[in-house]
Design an enzyme around this catalytic site. Sequence first.
Site, PDB file in Angstrom:
ATOM      1  N   TYR A  19      -5.669   0.479 -18.243  1.00  0.00           N
ATOM      2  CA  TYR A  19      -4.273   1.431 -17.364  1.00  0.00           C
ATOM      3  C   TYR A  19      -3.938   2.381 -18.395  1.00  0.00           C
ATOM      4  CZ  TYR A  19       0.668   2.755 -15.950  1.00  0.00           C
ATOM      5  OH  TYR A  19       0.936   3.752 -14.946  1.00  0.00           O
ATOM      6  N   GLU A 117      -9.986  -0.589 -12.617  1.00  0.00           N
ATOM      7  CA  GLU A 117      -8.315  -1.234 -13.506  1.00  0.00           C
ATOM      8  C   GLU A 117      -8.741  -2.639 -13.359  1.00  0.00           C
ATOM      9  OE1 GLU A 117      -7.757   0.377 -10.084  1.00  0.00           O
ATOM     10  OE2 GLU A 117      -8.619  -1.583  -9.719  1.00  0.00           O
ATOM     11  N   HIS A 159      -7.001  -3.806  -1.050  1.00  0.00           N
ATOM     12  CA  HIS A 159      -7.866  -2.625  -0.716  1.00  0.00           C
ATOM     13  C   HIS A 159      -9.795  -3.037  -0.664  1.00  0.00           C
ATOM     14  CE1 HIS A 159      -4.914  -0.429  -2.491  1.00  0.00           C
ATOM     15  NE2 HIS A 159      -4.390  -0.861  -3.037  1.00  0.00           N
ATOM     16  N   ASP A 195       3.000  -1.943   2.373  1.00  0.00           N
ATOM     17  CA  ASP A 195       2.728  -1.154   0.617  1.00  0.00           C
ATOM     18  C   ASP A 195       2.834  -0.862   0.048  1.00  0.00           C
ATOM     19  OD1 ASP A 195       1.424  -3.483  -0.989  1.00  0.00           O
ATOM     20  OD2 ASP A 195       0.249  -1.487  -1.451  1.00  0.00           O
ATOM     21  N   HIS A 197       0.987   1.504  -1.641  1.00  0.00           N
ATOM     22  CA  HIS A 197      -0.636   2.017  -1.181  1.00  0.00           C
ATOM     23  C   HIS A 197      -1.990   1.669  -0.058  1.00  0.00           C
ATOM     24  CE1 HIS A 197       0.653   0.779  -5.499  1.00  0.00           C
ATOM     25  NE2 HIS A 197      -0.127   2.141  -6.217  1.00  0.00           N
ATOM     26  N   ASP A 284       5.933  -2.955  -3.336  1.00  0.00           N
ATOM     27  CA  ASP A 284       6.035  -1.218  -4.514  1.00  0.00           C
ATOM     28  C   ASP A 284       6.325  -0.127  -3.932  1.00  0.00           C
ATOM     29  OD1 ASP A 284       2.307  -1.441  -4.703  1.00  0.00           O
ATOM     30  OD2 ASP A 284       4.091  -1.941  -2.918  1.00  0.00           O
ATOM     31  N   TYR A 323       5.171  -4.870  -8.193  1.00  0.00           N
ATOM     32  CA  TYR A 323       5.322  -5.206  -9.849  1.00  0.00           C
ATOM     33  C   TYR A 323       6.119  -4.873 -10.280  1.00  0.00           C
ATOM     34  CZ  TYR A 323       0.857  -4.348  -7.628  1.00  0.00           C
ATOM     35  OH  TYR A 323       0.295  -5.311  -6.812  1.00  0.00           O
TER      36      TYR A 323
HETATM   37  N1  LIG Z   1      -1.697   4.880 -12.506  1.00  0.00           N
HETATM   38  C1  LIG Z   1      -2.025   3.761 -11.123  1.00  0.00           C
HETATM   39  C2  LIG Z   1      -2.931   3.322 -11.074  1.00  0.00           C
HETATM   40  C3  LIG Z   1      -3.283   1.964  -9.918  1.00  0.00           C
HETATM   41  N2  LIG Z   1      -4.038   1.216  -9.959  1.00  0.00           N
HETATM   42  C4  LIG Z   1      -4.430   0.305  -9.140  1.00  0.00           C
HETATM   43  C5  LIG Z   1      -3.556  -0.089  -8.152  1.00  0.00           C
HETATM   44  C6  LIG Z   1      -3.181  -0.972  -7.342  1.00  0.00           C
HETATM   45  C7  LIG Z   1      -2.402  -0.836  -6.301  1.00  0.00           C
HETATM   46  C8  LIG Z   1      -3.207  -2.925  -5.754  1.00  0.00           C
HETATM   47  C9  LIG Z   1      -1.983  -3.323  -4.058  1.00  0.00           C
HETATM   48  O1  LIG Z   1      -0.054  -3.818  -4.371  1.00  0.00           O
HETATM   49  O2  LIG Z   1      -2.114  -1.847  -3.141  1.00  0.00           O
HETATM   50  C10 LIG Z   1      -2.115  -3.899  -3.586  1.00  0.00           C
HETATM   51  F1  LIG Z   1      -1.257  -4.414  -2.733  1.00  0.00           F
HETATM   52  F2  LIG Z   1      -3.559  -4.482  -3.345  1.00  0.00           F
HETATM   53  F3  LIG Z   1      -1.922  -5.077  -5.089  1.00  0.00           F
HETATM   54 ZN   LIG Z   2       0.487  -1.953  -3.804  1.00  0.00          ZN
END
Ligand SMILES: NCCCNCCCCCC(O)(O)C(F)(F)F
Ligand SMILES: [Zn+2]
Length: 342
Positions: A19, A117, A159, A195, A197, A284, A323
Amino acid sequence: METIYSENHKLRDAQTELYGGQLVYPFERPSRLDYIHERLTEVGLGPISAPDSFGMAPILAVHDFAYVAFLQSAWDRWQAAGFEGEAIANAWPARRMVQTCPTHIDGQLGYYALAAETSITQGTWQAALSSAHVALTGAERVRAGAQSCFALCRPPGHHAAKDLYGGYCFLNNSAIAAQHFRDNGMARVAILDVDFHHGNGTQDIFYDREDVLFVSLHGAPEYAFPYFLGYANETGTGAGEGFTLNLPMPPGTGFDIWRTALATALERVAEYAPDALIVSLGVDSFETDPISFFKLTSSDFTIMGADIAAAGLPTLFVMEGGYDIAEIGINTVNVLEGFQGH
Ligand SMILES: NCCCNCCCCCC(O)(O)C(F)(F)F
Ligand SMILES: [Zn+2]
């Protein structure tokens, strides 16, 4: 509402995440579920039950055999190769390179990873399998007549594609649950991904199919992970044309805009008239989430749950991300309480 939960999630205890050019303690950490479990108990949402085992068949109904074999052996092979740290991909089949799976574990990590990551560690496979069984147990509860059930999954899954891991995901819990519904008498299943993402894996798995509708609200891919899927013009392919709906939104989006997108999503779900709804529940989108850029408040999550309940469908909630760990319990359970109406 009953929750399905297993302590086996703690077997996924990675110590590093790449990160900002550093190896940091992962955002997706075991304590996330401690806070949710504590809040569930505090509000008395319902019984908290252990998962049943479903073996490998439901996993292999979604994920490729070679990919699953890779996940099962990756850590041991990485250690046997003499590497000191956690197993992290560092080379990919990039543009104009061949998509051939290498023999060496270092190459295979990059072949199967969609991002750098996420490390693979001792216990990752067991935790991922257990997480999928949590989702399947929740699916069975809904199949048996429960109006709703909460699958408190960790690691998350949306994902993960049939042969891809990354974004903290290894097995796609929601997709595995959806396929289980399809293989056990349901003709149509809708997956609503709230979510922050984009659920690239879930979209990819069902992209050419009309029997599973995928609808996602997420940070615009121009600015948000996973960056390389999730545009509004991705609507499905072949028989699946029209059965993917992406609702990307820009940095700073608040609940007023977000809720309008949810209404659009739920209109599409109603039109599809599925036998069940699976909600990929990440929180999130919260205003102080450290890796996201929406501005929902804790009370917005209660309204979110109520809006989803108005669809009137048997609903399986599958935990994804979130998070801001101090608030994850409140925010997650607010959705579930909002859904239940109290
Ligand atoms: N600068 C930010 C970089 C973030 N890199 C990874 C983010 C992963 C998100 C995971 C998620 O929250 O979508 C899940 F639900 F799958 F856990
Ligand atoms: Zn997420």
